[in-house]
Design a protein around this motif. Structure first.
Motif, PDB file in Angstrom:
ATOM      1  N   ARG A 187      59.798 -17.338 -19.170  1.00 47.92           N
ATOM      2  CA  ARG A 187      58.468 -17.798 -18.589  1.00 47.92           C
ATOM      3  C   ARG A 187      57.494 -18.179 -19.484  1.00 47.92           C
ATOM      4  NH1 ARG A 187      60.387 -13.006 -15.963  1.00 47.92           N
ATOM      5  NH2 ARG A 187      60.375 -13.156 -13.610  1.00 47.92           N
ATOM      6  N   SER A 188      56.694 -19.116 -19.154  1.00 53.32           N
ATOM      7  CA  SER A 188      55.619 -19.543 -20.109  1.00 53.32           C
ATOM      8  C   SER A 188      54.372 -18.734 -20.015  1.00 53.32           C
ATOM      9  CB  SER A 188      55.132 -21.000 -19.407  1.00 53.32           C
ATOM     10  OG  SER A 188      56.122 -21.789 -19.760  1.00 53.32           O
ATOM     11  N   TYR A 220      67.167 -17.628 -11.015  1.00 52.79           N
ATOM     12  CA  TYR A 220      66.015 -16.921 -10.544  1.00 52.79           C
ATOM     13  C   TYR A 220      65.515 -17.435  -9.384  1.00 52.79           C
ATOM     14  CZ  TYR A 220      66.254 -14.684 -15.397  1.00 52.79           C
ATOM     15  OH  TYR A 220      66.631 -14.037 -16.394  1.00 52.79           O
ATOM     16  N   PRO A 221      64.792 -16.683  -8.704  1.00 53.47           N
ATOM     17  CA  PRO A 221      63.948 -17.246  -7.474  1.00 53.47           C
ATOM     18  C   PRO A 221      62.979 -18.122  -7.780  1.00 53.47           C
ATOM     19  CG  PRO A 221      64.107 -14.753  -7.315  1.00 53.47           C
ATOM     20  CD  PRO A 221      64.689 -15.252  -8.575  1.00 53.47           C
ATOM     21  N   GLU A 222      62.535 -19.383  -7.184  1.00 51.22           N
ATOM     22  CA  GLU A 222      61.657 -20.318  -7.680  1.00 51.22           C
ATOM     23  C   GLU A 222      60.186 -19.630  -7.783  1.00 51.22           C
ATOM     24  OE1 GLU A 222      59.884 -24.403  -5.783  1.00 51.22           O
ATOM     25  OE2 GLU A 222      61.671 -23.982  -5.381  1.00 51.22           O
ATOM     26  N   ASN A 242      69.136 -10.273 -10.255  1.00 48.74           N
ATOM     27  CA  ASN A 242      67.919 -10.801 -10.880  1.00 48.74           C
ATOM     28  C   ASN A 242      67.034  -9.564 -11.202  1.00 48.74           C
ATOM     29  OD1 ASN A 242      68.861 -13.376 -10.910  1.00 48.74           O
ATOM     30  ND2 ASN A 242      67.993 -13.926  -9.105  1.00 48.74           N
ATOM     31  N   ASP A 243      66.992  -8.365 -10.497  1.00 50.52           N
ATOM     32  CA  ASP A 243      66.301  -7.358 -10.928  1.00 50.52           C
ATOM     33  C   ASP A 243      66.470  -6.741 -12.163  1.00 50.52           C
ATOM     34  OD1 ASP A 243      65.025  -7.815  -8.450  1.00 50.52           O
ATOM     35  OD2 ASP A 243      66.274  -5.941  -7.244  1.00 50.52           O
ATOM     36  N   VAL A 287      60.647 -19.158 -13.510  1.00 55.55           N
ATOM     37  CA  VAL A 287      61.584 -19.022 -14.619  1.00 55.55           C
ATOM     38  C   VAL A 287      61.958 -20.430 -14.968  1.00 55.55           C
ATOM     39  CG1 VAL A 287      63.285 -18.001 -15.894  1.00 55.55           C
ATOM     40  CG2 VAL A 287      61.817 -16.589 -14.331  1.00 55.55           C
ATOM     41  N   HIS A 288      62.174 -20.895 -16.127  1.00 54.30           N
ATOM     42  CA  HIS A 288      62.434 -22.292 -16.445  1.00 54.30           C
ATOM     43  C   HIS A 288      63.292 -22.403 -17.932  1.00 54.30           C
ATOM     44  CE1 HIS A 288      58.017 -22.026 -16.644  1.00 54.30           C
ATOM     45  NE2 HIS A 288      58.501 -22.239 -17.834  1.00 54.30           N
TER      46      HIS A 288
END
Length: 149
Positions: A146-147, A52-54, A5-6, A58-59
């Protein structure tokens, strides 16, 4: 060793614009289907992006719906229209064959030209004397983002 994820960062995008894009794609698919039936009503919903970590917030947006109360033969023709017209409208079909379920449902998976959307389309054919209706199940999903604040 670096965390996967990095290396991958989700784009920052306007949530409202992404939602409009997802719902527009759903409408385009409905137009291609060109069948008269009953449609489940729902809008695009925000869901976490599990890659992704919560805490990264990220959605993605998912818009699941289906069309039913349509004869099976008409739904099969509608799937054929999707095969022909999605590529003509800039979508790339990345899967066209049975899904991984026990029922081996016919499935088409297509990605938008810009790579920000994916559509999963499955045909459920029920026997004529069955209690349930045949249907096409559609799920349009955005990529992870990401918003904007």
């Amino acid at each position: 060793m670096s965390n996967e994820n990095d290396e991958k960062k989700a784009d920052v995008r306007d949530e409202r614009a992404v939602k409009q894009s997802v719902e527009r794609a759903s409408s385009e698919i409905l137009d291609i289907l060109a069948v008269k039936g009953r449609i489940t009503r729902s809008g695009a919903v925000l869901t976490p992006c599990t890659a992704y970590p919560e805490e990264d917030e990220v959605h993605r947006l998912r818009h699941p719906w289906s069309i039913y109360d349509v004869p099976g033969a008409d739904l099969e023709q509608a799937m054929d229209r999707l095969r022909a017209q999605l590529p003509a409208r800039g979508w790339k079909i990345v899967k066209d064959g049975p899904d991984k379920s026990r029922a081996k449902l016919p499935q088409i998976v297509a990605n938008s030209a810009d790579g920000h959307l994916s559509a999963d389309l499955r045909l459920w054919l029920e026997p004529a004397d069955g209690k349930r209706s045949s249907m096409i199940e559609v799920t349009v999903v955005s990529d992870c983002f990401r918003s904007r604040s």
